[in-house]
Design a protein around this motif. Sequence first.
Motif, PDB file in Angstrom:
ATOM      1  N   ALA A 198     -33.859 -33.355  31.541  1.00  0.00           N
ATOM      2  CA  ALA A 198     -34.954 -34.281  31.176  1.00  0.00           C
ATOM      3  C   ALA A 198     -36.226 -33.888  31.561  1.00  0.00           C
ATOM      4  O   ALA A 198     -36.322 -33.230  32.555  1.00  0.00           O
ATOM      5  N   ASP A 199     -37.445 -34.274  31.170  1.00  0.00           N
ATOM      6  CA  ASP A 199     -38.757 -33.902  31.584  1.00  0.00           C
ATOM      7  C   ASP A 199     -38.994 -34.003  33.248  1.00  0.00           C
ATOM      8  O   ASP A 199     -39.468 -33.060  33.864  1.00  0.00           O
ATOM      9  N   LYS A 200     -38.607 -35.138  33.671  1.00  0.00           N
ATOM     10  CA  LYS A 200     -38.698 -35.458  34.943  1.00  0.00           C
ATOM     11  C   LYS A 200     -37.672 -35.454  35.847  1.00  0.00           C
ATOM     12  O   LYS A 200     -37.808 -35.487  37.069  1.00  0.00           O
ATOM     13  N   GLY A 201     -36.566 -34.925  35.318  1.00  0.00           N
ATOM     14  CA  GLY A 201     -35.359 -34.815  36.564  1.00  0.00           C
ATOM     15  C   GLY A 201     -34.845 -36.146  36.402  1.00  0.00           C
ATOM     16  O   GLY A 201     -35.389 -37.182  36.074  1.00  0.00           O
ATOM     17  N   HIS A 202     -33.508 -36.204  37.016  1.00  0.00           N
ATOM     18  CA  HIS A 202     -32.918 -37.672  36.919  1.00  0.00           C
ATOM     19  C   HIS A 202     -32.820 -38.054  38.466  1.00  0.00           C
ATOM     20  O   HIS A 202     -32.622 -37.023  39.397  1.00  0.00           O
ATOM     21  N   ILE A 203     -33.159 -39.212  38.922  1.00  0.00           N
ATOM     22  CA  ILE A 203     -32.924 -39.643  40.280  1.00  0.00           C
ATOM     23  C   ILE A 203     -32.021 -41.045  40.251  1.00  0.00           C
ATOM     24  O   ILE A 203     -31.851 -41.711  39.123  1.00  0.00           O
TER      25      ILE A 203
ATOM     26  N   LEU B 165     -24.230 -30.545  37.569  1.00  0.00           N
ATOM     27  CA  LEU B 165     -24.807 -31.486  36.821  1.00  0.00           C
ATOM     28  C   LEU B 165     -26.160 -30.981  36.832  1.00  0.00           C
ATOM     29  O   LEU B 165     -26.717 -30.658  37.542  1.00  0.00           O
ATOM     30  N   ARG B 166     -26.620 -31.355  35.424  1.00  0.00           N
ATOM     31  CA  ARG B 166     -27.859 -30.633  35.301  1.00  0.00           C
ATOM     32  C   ARG B 166     -28.736 -31.739  34.461  1.00  0.00           C
ATOM     33  O   ARG B 166     -28.355 -32.254  33.421  1.00  0.00           O
ATOM     34  N   SER B 167     -29.980 -31.989  34.919  1.00  0.00           N
ATOM     35  CA  SER B 167     -30.727 -32.808  34.118  1.00  0.00           C
ATOM     36  C   SER B 167     -31.764 -32.015  33.323  1.00  0.00           C
ATOM     37  O   SER B 167     -32.149 -31.228  33.662  1.00  0.00           O
TER      38      SER B 167
ATOM     39  N   LYS C  65     -41.457 -32.864  39.438  1.00  0.00           N
ATOM     40  CA  LYS C  65     -39.772 -33.084  39.389  1.00  0.00           C
ATOM     41  C   LYS C  65     -39.168 -32.851  41.022  1.00  0.00           C
ATOM     42  O   LYS C  65     -38.634 -33.757  41.292  1.00  0.00           O
TER      43      LYS C  65
ATOM     44  N   ASP D  47     -35.923 -38.945  46.273  1.00  0.00           N
ATOM     45  CA  ASP D  47     -34.580 -39.742  45.875  1.00  0.00           C
ATOM     46  C   ASP D  47     -33.344 -39.339  46.607  1.00  0.00           C
ATOM     47  O   ASP D  47     -32.552 -40.148  47.573  1.00  0.00           O
TER      48      ASP D  47
ATOM     49  N   VAL E 118     -28.995 -29.150  39.174  1.00  0.00           N
ATOM     50  CA  VAL E 118     -30.019 -28.509  38.684  1.00  0.00           C
ATOM     51  C   VAL E 118     -31.236 -29.679  38.395  1.00  0.00           C
ATOM     52  O   VAL E 118     -30.762 -30.469  37.376  1.00  0.00           O
ATOM     53  N   ASN E 119     -32.136 -29.917  38.887  1.00  0.00           N
ATOM     54  CA  ASN E 119     -33.127 -30.659  38.582  1.00  0.00           C
ATOM     55  C   ASN E 119     -32.752 -32.258  38.794  1.00  0.00           C
ATOM     56  O   ASN E 119     -33.042 -32.927  37.835  1.00  0.00           O
TER      57      ASN E 119
ATOM     58  N   SER F 290     -31.107 -35.528  41.477  1.00  0.00           N
ATOM     59  CA  SER F 290     -30.878 -36.106  42.857  1.00  0.00           C
ATOM     60  C   SER F 290     -29.303 -35.674  43.266  1.00  0.00           C
ATOM     61  O   SER F 290     -28.347 -36.067  42.510  1.00  0.00           O
TER      62      SER F 290
ATOM     63  N   LEU G 154     -28.577 -35.850  30.778  1.00  0.00           N
ATOM     64  CA  LEU G 154     -27.934 -35.569  32.224  1.00  0.00           C
ATOM     65  C   LEU G 154     -26.332 -35.334  32.037  1.00  0.00           C
ATOM     66  O   LEU G 154     -25.680 -36.054  31.712  1.00  0.00           O
TER      67      LEU G 154
ATOM     68  N   PHE H 263     -26.118 -38.378  43.025  1.00  0.00           N
ATOM     69  CA  PHE H 263     -25.237 -38.613  41.869  1.00  0.00           C
ATOM     70  C   PHE H 263     -24.008 -38.228  42.193  1.00  0.00           C
ATOM     71  O   PHE H 263     -23.002 -38.549  41.519  1.00  0.00           O
TER      72      PHE H 263
END
Lengths: 459, 459
Positions: free
Chosen positions: A430-435, A426-428, B248, B255, B383-384, B386, A115, B389
């Motif tokens: 990760a496989d599932k995205g960040h929450i 801000l970019r995730s 995703k 969220d 990007v991907n 919530s 993230l 943040f």
Amino acid sequence: MSENSAQSAESLGYKAKEAFDASQLLDTTVRSNALLAIREELVSRKAEVFAANEEDLKEASVLVEQGKLSAPSLRRLALNNDSKFNGIVKSLEEIAHLPDPNNKMTYAIELDDELELYRVACPIGVLLVIFESRPEVVINVAALSIKSGNAAILKGGKESKNTSYILNKVIQDALSKHTELLPHLIQTINTREQVSSLLSLDQYIDLVVPRGGKALVQNIKEHSKIPVMGHADGICSVYVDEHADLEKAIRVVVDSKTDYPSVCNATETLLLHESQLKNFNNIAKALLTNKNPVTMHLDEKSHSSLSQDIQTTYSSQIIQAKDSDYETEWLDYEISVKVVSSIREAIAHVNTHGSHHTDCIVTENDTNKNTWMKGVDSAGCYVNVSTRFADGFRYGFGAEFGVATGKTHARGPVGLEGLVIYKYILRSIADKGHIVGEFGDGGKSYTHKPITDNRQPWY
Amino acid sequence: MSENSAQSAESLGYKAKEAFDASQLLDTTVRSNALLAIREELVSRKAEVFAANEEDLKEASVLVEQGKLSAPSLRRLALNNDSKFNGIVKSLEEIAHLPDPNNKMTYAIELDDELELYRVACPIGVLLVIFESRPEVVINVAALSIKSGNAAILKGGKESKNTSYILNKVIQDALSKHTELLPHLIQTINTREQVSSLLSLDQYIDLVVPRGGKALVQNIKEHSKIPVMGHADGICSVYVDEHADLEKAIRVVVDSKTDYPSVCNATETLLLHESQLKNFNNIAKALLTNKNPVTMHLDEKSHSSLSQDIQTTYSSQIIQAKDSDYETEWLDYEISVKVVSSIREAIAHVNTHGSHHTDCIVTENDTNKNTWMKGVDSAGCYVNVSTRFADGFRYGFGAEFGVATGKTHARGPVGLEGLVIYKYILRSIADKGHIVGEFGDGGKSYTHKPITDNRQPWY
């Protein structure tokens, strides 16, 4: 004259924002190329520009005869000579080759594994720039706005309407013929009414830059819902400290006052530590006998310290100072002089009566140098150097958009860097995205691990 | 109640500027020490703070009974419990230990031999901060203002006047007893009339920070001659792109909307690429059946794509969207949904109807990620991940002063770095000092040689 004169402010603002938004998706090289295209177009249409300018000059000459316009204003209006014309052609080339102020990264940190947060410089948006008579400002402001990635609406003096119109047409034609940028990225307007209406359209316009006299700037500040960047006054000062070197003091004071007095970085006030009264005859004589003799507005202490000889010989240049003189921007061969009993008093005077532009101390004492640099609340805090250095070109910016004496965004001479802001990416990855729901009580913690390699947010 | 309530705005402004100017001459360590001194003073006067707060609560309870104040407002007013009290005590310590945002050098260049220019971060000056009911904001804002080197005038809600008064007294007493800072570096006021008058005193106040509802912020923006930093709206959005991963998308949308809907970084609008209509049943169901069920304002396309089953079962949570819904900050378990036919349309929607706060794309396509990051004109381009943040603590700033959605000075979550500006230091270390008259035609040229060692302007 301008085809924009009949347009509503709403439509001007909308089109500017539309052109700005569209431009953000293009590669930044399009901007430098656009400036070179404008340069070509301008060169090929020199005769048209001269003809329009002569029309303006003809109308303005009538106003001068009627006493409605000053002779210097008429001179500033002229663009029908090779020297001025080649100057603006060259400036387009120079601005095209300046470094891009955008995309610089000023913060990069991982908030969690995969993230990534980046703070990246980006253009401000739509600028509304209001200036006075010199029509070449159209090209300069347009070039700096395009180079920095912004859109601009320009309002010049009404005396230069024909020249502004053709310059704007040259710019718009170059943009449509040779670039993917929308032509109304740059628009010019002529009427004050349009400016008034635009000042309330904060949904379209992001920054107002008035470049002109105090009355203009104050009027705009009072009526704008949009942030304003500019300077109303340039009341610069030189303080000759207790520990000053006399020769240095004279050099700095004379240059600060007389090198070019009609601009904002010329000094208007001389502050003198009382222990320097013994040297005041020398300092005063250097100003009074300058090849452009200076008129001095003296407080009682400085006046009475002058030799009888000087008082008599230069009586026509010596005036008793009024309180308001210390808040006056002379813009001429005139200076206010005040005696202070300490560096603290000098700093308090500058912070209260100055304009937060540029103020210099002349001293050999290191403690006093630090006190001055920390205590003076100005865009330029100078030590043993002429206030006339306060200028974007001299500072190495390559170009100057204006000078700001406010305390937010940009301060002092404003170059391309003053025309950008930043956004956070801000970019995730990760496989599932960040929450956010996964952090906090019983969940994950933020890692806040600085990104130190050259990773970029772009793909 | 406050001893400042009878003071004229002029006197408040003058004293704030005086305290700011004096503070600039002190070593920066005085600021961290001041926060620790306030912490001690606060701990030792806990009983007084609780007593004042109980007085406010008593008066506010009457207002709640009369229906003039909401129950949540009453809860936000409470500071008479150890958990909240210890929270503010701890925050003083944390802010004291954050890095100093001042004195950082962002530009250093030699203009000539022995002529050095430095751009150095410095405080803005006097801040006017207007906030609503929670009285602990007094301590938080005061601490951030002191740490960043600024002075502040604080206006809290009138319901917390007794608590604000005692907290202000604690701060001022700590400053006078234990530091060299002038106590009126921090002042609190209670009346709207004082705020109105202060908004025109741009000779004393440098920045206005309204932290409150849209009406407050707009009113201040319209009446202030002083720059305003803040955000009126938090209309964040999530765009589910053509190339989104469905799982995703659901995680991020749920969220963003439901983690904590009453704050500005919660999502208010869901934009859906038309090719995702086939997945809309799944996305909608996740929102409709959340433990805090979400009400959806649907456009025609998204509505008609929902299965008959869902439309019937959740009919009470499904509403036809009006145009104004896309510019509404729900701050609740409600969301507007709109179908778009391209990423360009999504970006145009966000730039026109959003509030330039934080907007996220869900996509697996790298070109579209770049297009989003470049094309969206918001403080946060995600990007991907919530939208929740978007927060100064999460960004790693250690503290948050507010959130800004303007396009100048600071943008997004504002930490200590957003409370500073810079000044230019120019010093001649040559024997005779430097003057401009020696440069130009036939004279010296500027060297513009970057300073790359660790030279400092200070002595």
